[in-house]
Design a protein around this motif. Sequence first.
Motif, PDB file in Angstrom:
ATOM      1  N   GLN A 186       0.879  -1.033   0.058  1.00 37.52           N
ATOM      2  CA  GLN A 186       0.058  -0.010   0.157  1.00 37.52           C
ATOM      3  C   GLN A 186       0.767   1.078  -0.203  1.00 37.52           C
ATOM      4  O   GLN A 186       1.826   1.295   0.378  1.00 37.52           O
ATOM      5  N   ASP A 187       0.520   2.187  -0.591  1.00 39.94           N
ATOM      6  CA  ASP A 187       1.110   3.517  -0.385  1.00 39.94           C
ATOM      7  C   ASP A 187       1.266   4.046   0.835  1.00 39.94           C
ATOM      8  O   ASP A 187       0.139   3.840   1.810  1.00 39.94           O
ATOM      9  N   ASN A 188       2.201   4.697   1.282  1.00 38.31           N
ATOM     10  CA  ASN A 188       2.183   5.657   2.441  1.00 38.31           C
ATOM     11  C   ASN A 188       2.569   7.044   2.307  1.00 38.31           C
ATOM     12  O   ASN A 188       3.688   7.265   2.003  1.00 38.31           O
ATOM     13  N   GLN A 237       6.501   4.847  -4.241  1.00 37.43           N
ATOM     14  CA  GLN A 237       5.530   3.674  -4.311  1.00 37.43           C
ATOM     15  C   GLN A 237       6.530   2.665  -5.040  1.00 37.43           C
ATOM     16  O   GLN A 237       6.183   1.218  -4.725  1.00 37.43           O
ATOM     17  N   ASN A 295       7.005  -0.895  -3.532  1.00 34.95           N
ATOM     18  CA  ASN A 295       6.584  -2.373  -4.017  1.00 34.95           C
ATOM     19  C   ASN A 295       7.863  -3.190  -4.044  1.00 34.95           C
ATOM     20  O   ASN A 295       7.633  -4.391  -3.862  1.00 34.95           O
ATOM     21  N   GLN A 330       3.658  -5.123   4.791  1.00 37.73           N
ATOM     22  CA  GLN A 330       3.893  -3.899   4.791  1.00 37.73           C
ATOM     23  C   GLN A 330       4.772  -3.115   5.608  1.00 37.73           C
ATOM     24  O   GLN A 330       5.484  -2.347   5.196  1.00 37.73           O
TER      25      GLN A 330
END
Lengths: 148, 188
Positions: free
Chosen positions: A55-57, B28, B32, B41
């Motif tokens: 997920q982007d942060n 991003q 990833n 995460q």
Amino acid sequence: MKCPIKKLSAYMDGELSGETRRAVDFHVSRCADCRMRLKRMRLSWNILDALGEAQDNPYLYTRVRSALMTRREQPRWRERVLLPVTALIALALGLFLGSLMTRHSVPVSTLAENDSYTRELETAAGSMLGDLYMELASQQLVSRGNGK
Amino acid sequence: MPDDQELMKRLKKGDEEALRLLVNRHRQSILNLAYRYVGNQDDAEEVAQDVFVNLYRSASRYTPQGKLTTYMYRIAVNLSLNKIRDRKVGRYLSLHGLSERNTAGNPADETQRPDTILENKELEAVVRAALDTLPAGQRTAVILKRFNGLSYEEIAEVMECSVSAVESRLHRAKLALQKKLKAYAKNE
Ligand SMILES: [Zn+2]
């Protein structure tokens, strides 16, 4: 042309050029085995999609900034605590190895065996200490280089 | 918008706004990339954070050769591999981790219920387990090719090896993955 099995992966990735590419192209158009090989390779390659993504942060920059701020404070802590602790560990390991060597050195017949055993232990301990020292040294180097 | 090399020049002088722009531009793709190694995460964010900390700290030594992303990917790959290694050591040291690993089984095992339609998460676990069995070099080549779409030449730059080494790593990796994922490829 013999089946260009080792070239199929690069062929699939579009990484072959000129003559080689044309040759593989031609071969594949006539070889059902190679077409099957390519198909199988593609199928498993596509399944990798299932790996998903992070997920982007949007607050990552804030995290980076605060990490930069806190780590500037660390060198003093390292010098005060980590160095003496390393020295203590070194001393303790030395004593431990010393006691092992005296304990094992009595029967002459088994000396060779014990000798290699102790040498192994010494190497392990030595490399542990070496790692610890290198880690410490590099961290100090980094923090010195960046201390503002 | 200033380009990456321009921002690196500013970063060399300690310009924090340049750092902010670089983080926001690349976070991003770095997140990833890390995620594909570490699989969660939290660890991915930690790696990504360290990548940019590292970038900031090494800015004075940075010489513009090729793309900045190549340089950043190299840092990200190394830090991700370190993270996995540290985690393995940690797991080895804790009994809890050991029992967890023993009961986890091997989801990449082809003999395990291949015809069941797997939930996304399950398939992800299968793929991850298959990737994890690859040697680090092969895994890196696969990740950079499959997910970052890098050319063999760019992968070679990130990995600091020859293009032919990349080619052979990918060849071996694909054959290995094909074997491990054979049972799941049928449904496609
Ligand atoms: Zn053929």
